[in-house]
Design an enzyme around this catalytic site. Structure first.
Site, PDB file in Angstrom:
ATOM      1  N   VAL A  59      79.156   5.360  72.426  1.00 32.74           N
ATOM      2  CA  VAL A  59      80.139   6.218  71.778  1.00 32.74           C
ATOM      3  C   VAL A  59      80.616   7.303  72.738  1.00 32.74           C
ATOM      4  CG1 VAL A  59      80.469   7.857  69.872  1.00 32.74           C
ATOM      5  CG2 VAL A  59      78.948   5.901  69.575  1.00 32.74           C
ATOM      6  N   CYS A  60      81.920   7.574  72.717  1.00 35.26           N
ATOM      7  CA  CYS A  60      82.466   8.757  73.384  1.00 35.26           C
ATOM      8  C   CYS A  60      83.530   9.348  72.467  1.00 35.26           C
ATOM      9  CB  CYS A  60      83.012   8.429  74.774  1.00 35.26           C
ATOM     10  SG  CYS A  60      84.519   7.441  74.779  1.00 35.26           S
ATOM     11  N   ARG A  61      84.452  10.085  72.998  1.00 37.97           N
ATOM     12  CA  ARG A  61      85.453  10.727  72.141  1.00 37.97           C
ATOM     13  C   ARG A  61      86.507   9.736  71.654  1.00 37.97           C
ATOM     14  NH1 ARG A  61      90.354  13.757  72.757  1.00 37.97           N
ATOM     15  NH2 ARG A  61      90.519  15.276  71.060  1.00 37.97           N
TER      16      ARG A  61
END
Length: 103
Positions: free
Chosen positions: A65-67
């Site tokens: 997960v990232c932005r």
């Protein structure tokens, strides 16, 4: 080239409610994580993934997960290159996550 599985926030939320073996790795920076994370996620900033690879379970499904889904895709490619088979990218990142967050 490696084929990276992608799931969206809604799919991940559904999977997490049904399966507690998914290992969520948040590769955002400290200031981003301070705004909230997916419950149960482990925070490893992207630049620390290479030195933290031994801490990741190869026998569990990893969701990165990232932005917005770009840094997490890079992490997925790196992990695939290093033998991780069950890796998925959260394609819409935290911006597409509508589930609970913890701070």
């Amino acid at each position: 080239m490696y084929n990276i599985n992608e799931i969206n926030g809604e799919e991940l939320e559904s999977k997490l409610s049904q399966n507690n073996t998914i290992y969520v790795v948040d590769v955002r920076e400290d200031d981003e994580v301070a705004q909230g994370m997916i419950p149960g996620a482990v925070h490893i900033p992207l630049q620390k993934i290479p030195e933290s690879i031994d801490q990741l379970p190869e026998d569990r499904e990893l969701v990165i997960v990232c932005r917005i889904g770009m840094r997490s895709m890079n992490a997925c490619l790196f992990l695939k290159q290093h033998g991780f088979e069950h890796v998925s990218n959260l394609s819409d990142g935290m911006l597409g996550w509508t589930g609970e967050i913890v701070i």
